[in-house]
Design a protein around this motif. Structure first.
Motif, PDB file in Angstrom:
ATOM      1  N   ALA A 208     -24.085  22.762 120.311  1.00 38.99           N
ATOM      2  CA  ALA A 208     -24.753  23.984 120.767  1.00 38.99           C
ATOM      3  C   ALA A 208     -25.322  24.795 119.607  1.00 38.99           C
ATOM      4  O   ALA A 208     -25.973  25.817 119.827  1.00 38.99           O
ATOM      5  N   GLY A 209     -25.060  24.357 118.376  1.00 40.75           N
ATOM      6  CA  GLY A 209     -25.583  25.060 117.206  1.00 40.75           C
ATOM      7  C   GLY A 209     -24.637  26.085 116.603  1.00 40.75           C
ATOM      8  O   GLY A 209     -24.976  26.735 115.618  1.00 40.75           O
ATOM      9  N   SER A 210     -23.452  26.236 117.164  1.00 41.97           N
ATOM     10  CA  SER A 210     -22.469  27.189 116.627  1.00 41.97           C
ATOM     11  C   SER A 210     -21.767  26.589 115.410  1.00 41.97           C
ATOM     12  O   SER A 210     -21.569  25.371 115.334  1.00 41.97           O
ATOM     13  N   PRO A 211     -21.366  27.446 114.463  1.00 38.05           N
ATOM     14  CA  PRO A 211     -20.642  26.944 113.288  1.00 38.05           C
ATOM     15  C   PRO A 211     -19.336  26.254 113.695  1.00 38.05           C
ATOM     16  O   PRO A 211     -18.645  26.701 114.615  1.00 38.05           O
ATOM     17  N   VAL A 212     -19.039  25.161 113.021  1.00 40.92           N
ATOM     18  CA  VAL A 212     -17.797  24.429 113.267  1.00 40.92           C
ATOM     19  C   VAL A 212     -17.277  23.888 111.936  1.00 40.92           C
ATOM     20  O   VAL A 212     -18.061  23.555 111.050  1.00 40.92           O
ATOM     21  N   GLN A 213     -15.970  23.874 111.823  1.00 43.66           N
ATOM     22  CA  GLN A 213     -15.321  23.173 110.718  1.00 43.66           C
ATOM     23  C   GLN A 213     -14.628  21.962 111.334  1.00 43.66           C
ATOM     24  O   GLN A 213     -14.104  22.040 112.454  1.00 43.66           O
ATOM     25  N   ALA A 214     -14.634  20.868 110.609  1.00 41.12           N
ATOM     26  CA  ALA A 214     -13.970  19.665 111.101  1.00 41.12           C
ATOM     27  C   ALA A 214     -13.221  19.005 109.960  1.00 41.12           C
ATOM     28  O   ALA A 214     -13.649  19.062 108.804  1.00 41.12           O
ATOM     29  N   HIS A 215     -12.097  18.425 110.306  1.00 41.44           N
ATOM     30  CA  HIS A 215     -11.348  17.595 109.361  1.00 41.44           C
ATOM     31  C   HIS A 215     -11.313  16.203 109.960  1.00 41.44           C
ATOM     32  O   HIS A 215     -10.899  16.024 111.104  1.00 41.44           O
ATOM     33  N   PHE A 216     -11.780  15.226 109.185  1.00 38.72           N
ATOM     34  CA  PHE A 216     -11.793  13.840 109.623  1.00 38.72           C
ATOM     35  C   PHE A 216     -10.915  13.008 108.704  1.00 38.72           C
ATOM     36  O   PHE A 216     -10.914  13.204 107.497  1.00 38.72           O
ATOM     37  N   LYS A 217     -10.208  12.065 109.290  1.00 37.02           N
ATOM     38  CA  LYS A 217      -9.492  11.048 108.527  1.00 37.02           C
ATOM     39  C   LYS A 217      -9.840   9.708 109.162  1.00 37.02           C
ATOM     40  O   LYS A 217      -9.650   9.514 110.358  1.00 37.02           O
ATOM     41  N   TRP A 218     -10.393   8.795 108.345  1.00 38.04           N
ATOM     42  CA  TRP A 218     -10.716   7.454 108.801  1.00 38.04           C
ATOM     43  C   TRP A 218      -9.787   6.479 108.103  1.00 38.04           C
ATOM     44  O   TRP A 218      -9.534   6.601 106.908  1.00 38.04           O
ATOM     45  N   MET A 219      -9.272   5.497 108.862  1.00 36.33           N
ATOM     46  CA  MET A 219      -8.326   4.537 108.304  1.00 36.33           C
ATOM     47  C   MET A 219      -8.563   3.156 108.894  1.00 36.33           C
ATOM     48  O   MET A 219      -9.065   3.019 109.997  1.00 36.33           O
ATOM     49  N   MET A 220      -8.122   2.169 108.141  1.00 34.69           N
ATOM     50  CA  MET A 220      -8.135   0.781 108.587  1.00 34.69           C
ATOM     51  C   MET A 220      -6.695   0.335 108.803  1.00 34.69           C
ATOM     52  O   MET A 220      -5.816   0.690 108.021  1.00 34.69           O
TER      53      MET A 220
END
Length: 159
Positions: free
Chosen positions: A117-129
């Motif tokens: 929607a265009g609103s500010p967001v913070q995200a934390h991502f963790k990718w793993m195998m």
């Protein structure tokens, strides 16, 4: 340290941390997750994404898995998933975390971006195998708090 953060977050009345299993991954979510499996297309290849997720205290928590026929294909899919996830939040600034490992087997970042929607967001991502599976653990909120991230990321283990 992570245990203290999880314990502190668990005391919050709006968060009810519980173990959740997705494939071989076990972690903590602060609410009862909805589950779904759906096809997604990553750079022209359609794969099945298995997901568990829920919303609590103004944040969205998700755990996702894509299983492939071999580890090499899973690694390539993890890289594509990472690109798609960062694009989905229009990541403007990307900050790898201290424990991020290498970008081929485990990678953690915190980003500032925008939601659809265009609103500010913070995200934390963790990718793993893990074996033939690529995993993504993520938290999205207008402003992330340490307990929100530590609860889900600090609880990760493989069976």
């Amino acid at each position: 340290m992570a245990t203290i953060a999880v314990a502190a977050a668990a005391c919050s009345p709006s968060l009810n941390w519980r173990e959740v299993h997705v494939g071989e991954l076990t972690t903590l979510l602060p609410c009862k997750p909805d589950r779904a499996t759906r096809p997604i297309t990553l750079e022209g290849e359609t794969v099945n994404l298995e997901m568990a997720g829920c919303e609590a205290a103004g944040a969205l928590y998700t755990v996702s898995r894509i299983q492939m026929e071999d580890a090499i294909r899973a690694q390539a899919i993890m890289i594509r998933l990472r690109k798609a996830s960062l694009a989905s939040v229009q990541a403007g600034s990307i900050h790898p975390t201290a424990n991020s490992g290498d970008e081929h087997s485990s990678f953690d970042v915190q980003v500032n971006g925008r939601d659809p929607a265009g609103s500010p967001v913070q995200a934390h991502f963790k990718w793993m195998m893990q074996g033939q599976s690529a995993y993504q653990v993520a938290v999205y909120a207008p402003s992330l708090q340490a307990g929100q991230v530590e609860g889900i990321v600090g609880g990760i283990r493989f069976q």
